[in-house]
Write an enzyme that holds these catalytic residues in place. Structure first.
Site, PDB file in Angstrom:
ATOM      1  N   GLU A  96     -33.540  -6.262 -31.086  1.00  0.00           N
ATOM      2  CA  GLU A  96     -32.825  -4.570 -31.066  1.00  0.00           C
ATOM      3  C   GLU A  96     -32.138  -4.269 -29.745  1.00  0.00           C
ATOM      4  O   GLU A  96     -32.509  -4.331 -28.633  1.00  0.00           O
ATOM      5  CB  GLU A  96     -33.417  -3.012 -31.663  1.00  0.00           C
ATOM      6  N   GLU A 101     -42.757  -2.423 -31.336  1.00  0.00           N
ATOM      7  CA  GLU A 101     -42.503  -1.173 -30.016  1.00  0.00           C
ATOM      8  C   GLU A 101     -43.620  -0.396 -29.949  1.00  0.00           C
ATOM      9  O   GLU A 101     -43.753   0.897 -29.313  1.00  0.00           O
ATOM     10  CB  GLU A 101     -41.335   0.083 -30.279  1.00  0.00           C
TER      11      GLU A 101
HETATM   12  C1  GLA Z   1     -36.959   1.744 -31.054  1.00  0.00           C
HETATM   13  C2  GLA Z   1     -36.928   1.533 -32.366  1.00  0.00           C
HETATM   14  C3  GLA Z   1     -36.079   1.169 -33.617  1.00  0.00           C
HETATM   15  C4  GLA Z   1     -34.801   2.668 -33.097  1.00  0.00           C
HETATM   16  C5  GLA Z   1     -34.467   2.344 -31.945  1.00  0.00           C
HETATM   17  C6  GLA Z   1     -33.419   3.818 -31.655  1.00  0.00           C
HETATM   18  O1  GLA Z   1     -35.770   0.527 -30.291  1.00  0.00           O
HETATM   19  O2  GLA Z   1     -37.909   0.897 -33.001  1.00  0.00           O
HETATM   20  O3  GLA Z   1     -36.523   1.736 -34.742  1.00  0.00           O
HETATM   21  O4  GLA Z   1     -35.781   3.634 -33.206  1.00  0.00           O
HETATM   22  O5  GLA Z   1     -35.178   2.903 -30.829  1.00  0.00           O
HETATM   23  O6  GLA Z   1     -33.798   4.722 -31.236  1.00  0.00           O
END
Ligand code: GLA
Ligand code: ZN
Length: 590
Positions: free
Chosen positions: A329, A139
């Site tokens: 995700e 991210e």
């Molecule tokens: C992001 C991160 C994950 C996790 C999620 C949930 O998407 O990539 O590692 O922390 O948030 O908060």
């Protein structure tokens, strides 16, 4: 085949638990797990010491159970020993270690440390039989304003503009005495007394996007010789300084993280993200005009290395004519609503997964596999909650896994498209605008719901010719190439829908009054933010037909035949969009 699984963080658990994990993964039809995202401090406990034994064992266990690994480079969260290259906020505060995502992509020490750990992983695992995909970083999104960033920004600007006068013209620097004599005088848009220059702010975001992309590309090129597809997971949202349409050209698989904002609308939200990701993936195979200044990375940092179509001979299922995309995700069986975790009703996790696969997802993944005992996200939903596998959430996800096993992604082809542009979203966020009430993304999501399904969500430089209807709500920031493309589309017979607040500026935030007037057959008299619904564009017809009027006789919707097509204009934020989404029915203009 559809990838199904989630983030597996074995470093948080003793090895007995790993054995239970893989047994449960098999039960849930998991075939891919993301490993190592946050394990830098375990992989490299000290600058000159690596420890791969635990990861060897974890990957071997996955191999023995026929579960693939989406192996991450852990660079989103540097370990405690890494102190040189931490980010500085716009207020000048240097952040310290203690959370995640604390890095500066322009700091030489960070670049060196990132490449080192990525190389070590590539060297050790390139040929591991469990390896299916590389997951670079996590991210991308941390904006930094440090002196390294200042130096890199100057270089980026000098490539983009050539000489300071071009920059002065683009940024309108004669307002408030900001004329630059040389690029060396330019700084990141740090905290200042009152409003920043909007063109400066916007170019800084573009620069940060390019600088992060450079960091991604370095790592991608390090791990690429393994022959496995390489990606990074896109975080979505207004705070993210990443132009994902452009980045999509540099990944082998477009991967998005999706955390809808409410339980009630979660399927609509997921459909939007799915259509958006597919649009990026589909458009990324060809090279259009970039929204970035200069048409490409100003430094040429990323030039020439874009991969299209195929994924290096690896087995990622995809669709013809574009790259594959997947959900890297989402939260298992839950939605985070205003910071509160709300469980989904029975069947909703499967409905979520199918919303993605019906729109072409080649993978449905969750964060995370097993709920952490401690740490900042110990209460984040997980496939295996603290209470174990004899729980509604595990059963639900396992049954989704069973339902998806054996599926292939499919997509219904759409003849309607929504233009969605992250640079326009950034432009709408600027505090200097005549209203702060405009929420570009929420508006696009509403138009998306009204338009589809099926509907494609596409970047502003995507080809338009095969759509009967293209809607471009709130298209604030319009480069001349986009003006040309929209005109040609209508001339050739398409139906284009524009709204209030469109064509306000060029790509440097310079006002372009009446920029769409000839296409729309209107004369824009003035913008009235705060009037009508949210905003009203006060106009008079100049060739267009007024098809809806407000009380007081003000034109609200107009239609103009232009070439063989139709340009429709919606002058305020109408509640019911449906009547205005139809293609032109009366045939080509005489
Ligand atoms: C992001 C991160 C994950 C996790 C999620 C949930 O998407 O990539 O590692 O922390 O948030 O908060
Ligand atoms: Zn920095």
């Amino acid at each position: 085949m559809i990838f199904f699984g989630g983030d597996w963080n074995p470093e948080q658990w003793p090895t007995e638990v790993w054995h239970e994990d893989v047994a449960l993964m098999r039960e849930a039809h998991v075939n891919l797990v993301t490993v190592g995202v946050f394990s830098w401090s375990r992989l490299q406990p000290a600058p000159d010491r690596f420890d791969f034994d635990w990861l060897d064992e974890a990957l071997d266990l996955l191999r023995d159970n026929d579960i693939g690994a989406c192996l991450a480079t852990p660079t989103a969260s540097p370990p405690p020993w890494f102190t040189d290259g931490l980010p500085v906020t716009a207020d000048g505060v240097r952040l310290t270690y203690g959370s995640r995502d604390t890095y500066c992509v322009n700091a030489p020490a960070y670049l060196a440390a990132s490449s080192r750990i990525a190389s070590a992983l590539a060297e050790r695992y390139a040929h591991h039989p469990a390896l299916r995909m590389w997951h670079v970083h996590n991210e991308y999104g941390t904006t930094c304003y440090c002196d390294h960033c200042a130096a890199a920004f100057r270089l980026w600007l000098s490539h983009a503009y050539g000489d300071p006068d071009a920059l002065n013209a683009a940024w309108s620097t004669d307002f408030w005495s900001q004329r630059y004599a040389s690029f060396d005088e330019v700084r990141p848009p740090r905290a200042t007394q009152y409003l920043n220059n909007p063109a400066h702010l916007l170019d800084y975001r573009r620069f940060v996007s390019d600088a992060m992309l450079d960091h991604y590309v370095r790592q991608r090129d390090i791990v690429r010789p393994s022959g496995k597809p390489v990606t990074t997971n896109f975080a979505l949202g207004g705070w993210v300084p990443v132009d994902h349409a452009r980045w999509s050209r540099e990944v082998d698989v477009v991967a998005v993280d999706d955390y809808p904002a409410s339980v009630a609308g979660h399927l609509d939200d997921r459909a939007f993200v799915a259509d958006l990701a597919r649009g990026w993936a589909t458009s990324a195979g060809w090279s259009g005009v970039s929204g970035s200044v200069g048409g490409s990375s100003a430094l040429g940092w990323t030039g020439g290395s874009s991969v299209s179509g195929s994924v290096g001979g690896s087995s990622v299922p995809g669709r013809a004519g574009g790259k594959p995309w997947l959900v890297m995700e989402h939260a298992p069986g839950a939605v985070l609503e205003q910071g509160v975790v709300r469980a989904l009703a029975e069947g909703e996790a499967l409905a979520a997964a199918q919303t993605y696969t019906d729109r072409g997802a080649t993978g449905v993944m969750y964060f995370q596999w097993r709920a952490s005992r401690g740490g900042a996200e110990q209460w984040h939903p997980a496939i295996v909650p603290h209470e174990g596998s004899d729980t509604p959430v595990f059963r639900e996800i396992a049954s989704a896994g069973a339902a998806l096993a054996g599926c292939t992604p499919s997509v219904e082809s759409a003849d309607r498209a929504l233009l969605y542009d992250e640079q326009t979203m950034w432009a709408w966020q600027s505090p200097h605008l005549p209203t702060r009430q405009i929420d570009y993304e929420a508006t696009c999501r509403r138009w998306h719901r009204a338009l589809g399904p099926p509907v494609d969500v596409i970047p502003i430089d995507a080809p338009l010719d095969h759509y009967r209807v293209v809607a471009a709500p709130l298209l604030h920031l319009v480069p001349s190439a986009t003006h040309r493309a929209l005109r040609s589309y209508v001339e050739a017979g398409g139906t284009l829908i524009l709204t209030f607040g469109s064509g306000l500026t060029d790509e440097h935030c310079r006002v372009t009054p009446g920029a769409f007037d000839d296409l729309l057959g209107i004369r824009t008299i003035r913008h009235l933010p705060g009037e009508g619904q949210l905003w009203l564009d006060d106009l008079e017809p100049a060739g267009a037909e007024v098809v809806l009027r407000a009380s007081g006789d003000r034109p609200v919707v107009t239609e103009h035949r232009f070439g063989l097509g139709l340009a429709r204009f919606v002058a305020t934020d109408l509640e019911d969009l449906t009547p205005w989404l139809q293609p032109s029915s009366s045939g080509p203009a005489e």
